[in-house]
Scaffold this motif. Structure first.
Motif, PDB file in Angstrom:
ATOM      1  N   ARG A   1       7.016  11.726  -0.714  1.00 37.85           N
ATOM      2  CA  ARG A   1       6.843  10.306  -0.399  1.00 37.85           C
ATOM      3  C   ARG A   1       6.698  10.147   1.111  1.00 37.85           C
ATOM      4  O   ARG A   1       7.398  10.811   1.886  1.00 37.85           O
ATOM      5  CB  ARG A   1       8.021   9.492  -0.923  1.00 37.85           C
ATOM      6  CG  ARG A   1       8.004   9.328  -2.434  1.00 37.85           C
ATOM      7  CD  ARG A   1       9.177   8.498  -2.923  1.00 37.85           C
ATOM      8  NE  ARG A   1       9.024   8.121  -4.327  1.00 37.85           N
ATOM      9  CZ  ARG A   1       9.379   8.881  -5.341  1.00 37.85           C
ATOM     10  NH1 ARG A   1       9.931  10.074  -5.122  1.00 37.85           N
ATOM     11  NH2 ARG A   1       9.204   8.461  -6.582  1.00 37.85           N
ATOM     12  N   ILE A   2       5.795   9.258   1.515  1.00 41.62           N
ATOM     13  CA  ILE A   2       5.442   9.110   2.932  1.00 41.62           C
ATOM     14  C   ILE A   2       6.083   7.853   3.494  1.00 41.62           C
ATOM     15  O   ILE A   2       5.836   6.752   2.981  1.00 41.62           O
ATOM     16  CB  ILE A   2       3.909   9.032   3.091  1.00 41.62           C
ATOM     17  CG1 ILE A   2       3.247  10.272   2.471  1.00 41.62           C
ATOM     18  CG2 ILE A   2       3.532   8.891   4.565  1.00 41.62           C
ATOM     19  CD1 ILE A   2       1.761  10.128   2.268  1.00 41.62           C
TER      20      ILE A   2
ATOM     21  N   GLY B   1       0.818  -1.204   0.000  1.00 38.81           N
ATOM     22  CA  GLY B   1       0.000   0.000   0.000  1.00 38.81           C
ATOM     23  C   GLY B   1       0.848   1.248   0.000  1.00 38.81           C
ATOM     24  O   GLY B   1       0.612   2.201  -0.765  1.00 38.81           O
ATOM     25  N   ASN B   2       1.881   1.271   0.849  1.00 37.67           N
ATOM     26  CA  ASN B   2       2.784   2.414   0.922  1.00 37.67           C
ATOM     27  C   ASN B   2       3.605   2.548  -0.360  1.00 37.67           C
ATOM     28  O   ASN B   2       3.835   3.652  -0.862  1.00 37.67           O
ATOM     29  CB  ASN B   2       3.701   2.250   2.137  1.00 37.67           C
ATOM     30  CG  ASN B   2       4.588   3.453   2.363  1.00 37.67           C
ATOM     31  OD1 ASN B   2       5.788   3.407   2.112  1.00 37.67           O
ATOM     32  ND2 ASN B   2       4.017   4.538   2.845  1.00 37.67           N
ATOM     33  N   MET B   3       4.028   1.401  -0.914  1.00 41.40           N
ATOM     34  CA  MET B   3       4.794   1.409  -2.159  1.00 41.40           C
ATOM     35  C   MET B   3       3.954   1.983  -3.297  1.00 41.40           C
ATOM     36  O   MET B   3       4.442   2.776  -4.121  1.00 41.40           O
ATOM     37  CB  MET B   3       5.243  -0.008  -2.503  1.00 41.40           C
ATOM     38  CG  MET B   3       6.209  -0.094  -3.676  1.00 41.40           C
ATOM     39  SD  MET B   3       6.608  -1.825  -4.085  1.00 41.40           S
ATOM     40  CE  MET B   3       7.285  -2.360  -2.522  1.00 41.40           C
ATOM     41  N   SER B   4       2.680   1.590  -3.346  1.00 46.29           N
ATOM     42  CA  SER B   4       1.801   2.104  -4.392  1.00 46.29           C
ATOM     43  C   SER B   4       1.535   3.600  -4.207  1.00 46.29           C
ATOM     44  O   SER B   4       1.555   4.367  -5.182  1.00 46.29           O
ATOM     45  CB  SER B   4       0.481   1.325  -4.374  1.00 46.29           C
ATOM     46  OG  SER B   4      -0.406   1.797  -5.358  1.00 46.29           O
ATOM     47  N   ASP B   5       1.311   4.049  -2.974  1.00 43.94           N
ATOM     48  CA  ASP B   5       1.119   5.473  -2.707  1.00 43.94           C
ATOM     49  C   ASP B   5       2.325   6.299  -3.143  1.00 43.94           C
ATOM     50  O   ASP B   5       2.187   7.438  -3.620  1.00 43.94           O
ATOM     51  CB  ASP B   5       0.873   5.711  -1.216  1.00 43.94           C
ATOM     52  CG  ASP B   5      -0.542   5.355  -0.784  1.00 43.94           C
ATOM     53  OD1 ASP B   5      -1.422   5.239  -1.663  1.00 43.94           O
ATOM     54  OD2 ASP B   5      -0.771   5.201   0.431  1.00 43.94           O
ATOM     55  N   ASN B   6       3.516   5.734  -2.964  1.00 45.38           N
ATOM     56  CA  ASN B   6       4.750   6.466  -3.250  1.00 45.38           C
ATOM     57  C   ASN B   6       5.287   6.249  -4.660  1.00 45.38           C
ATOM     58  O   ASN B   6       6.314   6.834  -5.024  1.00 45.38           O
ATOM     59  CB  ASN B   6       5.839   6.078  -2.240  1.00 45.38           C
ATOM     60  CG  ASN B   6       5.551   6.609  -0.845  1.00 45.38           C
ATOM     61  OD1 ASN B   6       4.877   7.620  -0.683  1.00 45.38           O
ATOM     62  ND2 ASN B   6       6.054   5.926   0.170  1.00 45.38           N
ATOM     63  N   ALA B   7       4.639   5.398  -5.454  1.00 49.40           N
ATOM     64  CA  ALA B   7       5.105   5.140  -6.817  1.00 49.40           C
ATOM     65  C   ALA B   7       4.955   6.392  -7.678  1.00 49.40           C
ATOM     66  O   ALA B   7       3.975   7.130  -7.565  1.00 49.40           O
ATOM     67  CB  ALA B   7       4.322   3.985  -7.426  1.00 49.40           C
ATOM     68  N   ARG B   8       5.941   6.622  -8.535  1.00 51.43           N
ATOM     69  CA  ARG B   8       5.920   7.793  -9.412  1.00 51.43           C
ATOM     70  C   ARG B   8       6.297   7.376 -10.837  1.00 51.43           C
ATOM     71  O   ARG B   8       7.189   7.941 -11.456  1.00 51.43           O
ATOM     72  CB  ARG B   8       6.906   8.854  -8.906  1.00 51.43           C
ATOM     73  CG  ARG B   8       6.630   9.386  -7.511  1.00 51.43           C
ATOM     74  CD  ARG B   8       5.364  10.219  -7.445  1.00 51.43           C
ATOM     75  NE  ARG B   8       5.174  10.785  -6.110  1.00 51.43           N
ATOM     76  CZ  ARG B   8       4.514  10.201  -5.125  1.00 51.43           C
ATOM     77  NH1 ARG B   8       3.958   9.007  -5.326  1.00 51.43           N
ATOM     78  NH2 ARG B   8       4.386  10.787  -3.963  1.00 51.43           N
ATOM     79  N   THR B   9       5.627   6.352 -11.369  1.00 54.14           N
ATOM     80  CA  THR B   9       5.939   5.868 -12.710  1.00 54.14           C
ATOM     81  C   THR B   9       5.167   6.671 -13.753  1.00 54.14           C
ATOM     82  O   THR B   9       4.175   7.343 -13.441  1.00 54.14           O
ATOM     83  CB  THR B   9       5.578   4.387 -12.862  1.00 54.14           C
ATOM     84  OG1 THR B   9       4.155   4.250 -12.997  1.00 54.14           O
ATOM     85  CG2 THR B   9       6.058   3.583 -11.661  1.00 54.14           C
ATOM     86  N   ARG B  10       5.574   6.576 -14.991  1.00 53.79           N
ATOM     87  CA  ARG B  10       4.880   7.275 -16.088  1.00 53.79           C
ATOM     88  C   ARG B  10       3.481   6.712 -16.300  1.00 53.79           C
ATOM     89  O   ARG B  10       2.634   7.354 -16.927  1.00 53.79           O
ATOM     90  CB  ARG B  10       5.691   7.164 -17.379  1.00 53.79           C
ATOM     91  CG  ARG B  10       5.932   5.746 -17.839  1.00 53.79           C
ATOM     92  CD  ARG B  10       6.758   5.690 -19.119  1.00 53.79           C
ATOM     93  NE  ARG B  10       6.027   6.258 -20.242  1.00 53.79           N
ATOM     94  CZ  ARG B  10       6.454   6.178 -21.506  1.00 53.79           C
ATOM     95  NH1 ARG B  10       7.623   5.587 -21.770  1.00 53.79           N
ATOM     96  NH2 ARG B  10       5.743   6.689 -22.484  1.00 53.79           N
ATOM     97  N   TYR B  11       3.232   5.492 -15.789  1.00 53.46           N
ATOM     98  CA  TYR B  11       1.920   4.865 -15.950  1.00 53.46           C
ATOM     99  C   TYR B  11       1.027   5.045 -14.728  1.00 53.46           C
ATOM    100  O   TYR B  11      -0.107   4.569 -14.725  1.00 53.46           O
ATOM    101  CB  TYR B  11       2.091   3.375 -16.246  1.00 53.46           C
ATOM    102  CG  TYR B  11       2.931   3.104 -17.476  1.00 53.46           C
ATOM    103  CD1 TYR B  11       2.410   3.334 -18.750  1.00 53.46           C
ATOM    104  CD2 TYR B  11       4.227   2.649 -17.355  1.00 53.46           C
ATOM    105  CE1 TYR B  11       3.178   3.106 -19.884  1.00 53.46           C
ATOM    106  CE2 TYR B  11       5.008   2.407 -18.490  1.00 53.46           C
ATOM    107  CZ  TYR B  11       4.483   2.649 -19.745  1.00 53.46           C
ATOM    108  OH  TYR B  11       5.239   2.422 -20.873  1.00 53.46           O
ATOM    109  N   GLY B  12       1.520   5.696 -13.687  1.00 47.53           N
ATOM    110  CA  GLY B  12       0.706   5.966 -12.511  1.00 47.53           C
ATOM    111  C   GLY B  12       1.163   5.224 -11.268  1.00 47.53           C
ATOM    112  O   GLY B  12       2.190   4.531 -11.266  1.00 47.53           O
TER     113      GLY B  12
END
Length: 468
Positions: free
Chosen positions: A227-228, A75-86
């Protein structure tokens, strides 16, 4: 219940129907995969292969504990992801493919192995399965929470997920029925293997459809926020009293039925049909299909009730329906009239679909409340912590369920069970869930995040965005 004025969703807050349908297809993946494992494990490994119920209880608990541990990190990894696809879409693609592989492997246990090695095979494959499920499920849940800012449109999104997900769930009761068809020559375990291989392909296709069609609602805002750290995210959720109250109520509901999971199948096979698995499989298929149909149709009264009476009152009504439905089994578990079991099926399915569809929309409201206080969007960690709590509780309840089953005197692999065993199976399966559900009702009585408060928060967030 107090009726609220019906709110009209603003055009900019509406999510296109195409995306709602795609999100619903994504919901099929976790609904069908996870519930298939829950429902089929005992039938394959205990009834079909004769592995100890206590062993299987432990084997089911450990992977779910691992699953619970990695949920917050994902969950934290997804919140902090910054990919070109979201932040969510890449996880849906990878997770969807891996779920299909893991689901197929669960049912390909070598038949010539000893029971100890079969147990070991299930431990390894279920650990793999419950590792890849959250890679998909957590970002999928977070995606639904951020697709709109509107209180009722959130409910509509999860109503689509409920409706389409339960259309997919129509396959569940027929897996056991199809596995008992003549083409498999009476080998139920082999039948389940081949039916589930076909299901694995369909699940992966549904996951990819969701990933390629749905759009993330908070992508631009999230790309500029810091990023949190995961510990900070954890602390935020536990300090949110609204969230803790909501999670506590739903964890109790989940545990209530997990403690007696599978008992209804044993009651159907050994009490109602005296060990005749062919006749039992038919009534189980009818009940499962009815459960899925009610689950599909339940999305409509859920949306109607929520718009008129609010989410809190609707959840409380759903919990009371569950209590009444489960208690009706006192009469409806009847060898003379087996079709009476359809009555509690209707009540339980309706109550469950309303409650579990609304909880995600309610967590989405809590995320708005959190943004007002912190300025950050973190649907991933909130959804993950909710999952973390109920998975830990389910893992503990699963182990206890095996001992509870042993306490009833149940004999694994036997063609019949004693009268005393059948009595205690019914006593626990009928009496325990309503007692815990009533505590959940009590917790929801003073749930503070009302519709009025949700729209107040939305207005404050929009004002903040305009002034930024």
């Amino acid at each position: 219940m107090i009726r609220h004025p019906v709110h009209v969703t603003a055009p900019e807050d509406r999510v296109p129907t195409r995306q709602k349908i795609a999100y619903g297809l994504g919901a099929v993946v976790t609904i069908v995969a996870v519930n298939s494992v829950v429902q089929l494990t005992n039938l394959v490994y205990i009834v079909g292969l004769g592995v100890s119920a206590i062993w299987i209880g432990w084997a089911q608990a450990f992977p779910r504990l691992w699953d619970a541990i990695i949920d917050p990190f994902l969950g934290n990894m997804s919140d902090n992801a910054r990919t070109r696809y979201g932040r969510r879409i890449p996880f849906l693609v990878v997770g969807g493919v891996l779920i299909g592989i893991a689901f197929a492997l669960l049912w390909t246990v070598p038949r010539d192995w000893s029971k100890e090695w079969m147990f070991g095979y299930f431990v390894v494959t279920s650990l793999f399965f419950y590792t890849v499920v959250p890679i998909y499920a957590i970002p999928h849940g977070a995606l639904g929470m951020e697709m709109t800012d509107d209180y009722h449109e959130k409910t509509t999104i999860f109503a689509y997920a409920s409706f389409i997900g339960n259309v997919g769930a129509l396959t569940l009761p027929w897996v056991y029925f199809l596995a008992n068809r003549p083409v498999f020559h009476g080998d139920t375990v082999n039948g389940i293997k081949w039916v589930c291989l076909g299901m694995a392909v369909i699940l992966t296709a549904a996951a990819l459809a969701c990933a390629f069609i749905c759009k993330e609602g908070k992508l631009k805002q999230a790309s500029t926020q810091p990023r949190i750290p995961i510990l900070q995210g954890f602390k935020t959720t536990y300090r949110n009293r609204t969230f803790v109250r909501l999670v506590s109520a739903f964890v109790l509901l989940i545990v209530a039925f997990q403690l007696v999971m599978g008992f209804n199948n044993y009651i159907t096979i050994f009490y109602i049909f005296g060990g005749n698995t062919d006749n039992a499989s038919k009534i189980m298929a009818y009940n499962g299909t009815l459960w899925a149909i009610v689950g599909i149709l339940g999305a409509f009264p859920m949306t109607w009730l929520s718009k008129r009476y609010g989410k809190r009152h609707t959840v409380m009504a759903a919990l009371l329906i569950i209590v009444v439905g489960n208690l009706s089994k006192i009469v409806c578990y009847s060898p003379t009239y087996p079709f009476l079991t359809l009555i509690p099926t209707v009540c339980l399915s309706l109550g469950m679909v309303i409650a579990f569809s609304l909880v995600n929309a309610m967590i989405a409201d809590i995320c708005d409340e959190d943004e007002l206080a912190s300025g950050c969007r973190r649907e991933g960690i909130y959804f993950a912590v909710y999952n973390w709590w109920w998975k830990v509780a389910v893992s503990i309840a699963t182990v206890l369920s095996g001992y509870l089953q042993r306490l009833t005197g149940f004999v694994e692999g036997a063609n019949a069970q004693s009268a005393a065993t059948l009595f205690w199976l019914r006593a626990w399966e009928i009496g325990l869930p309503p007692a815990l559900c009533l505590i959940s009702v009590w917790l929801m009585v003073k749930y503070p995040l009302t519709e009025a408060r949700a729209y107040e928060i939305k207005a404050l967030l929009k004002a903040r965005a305009r002034s930024a």
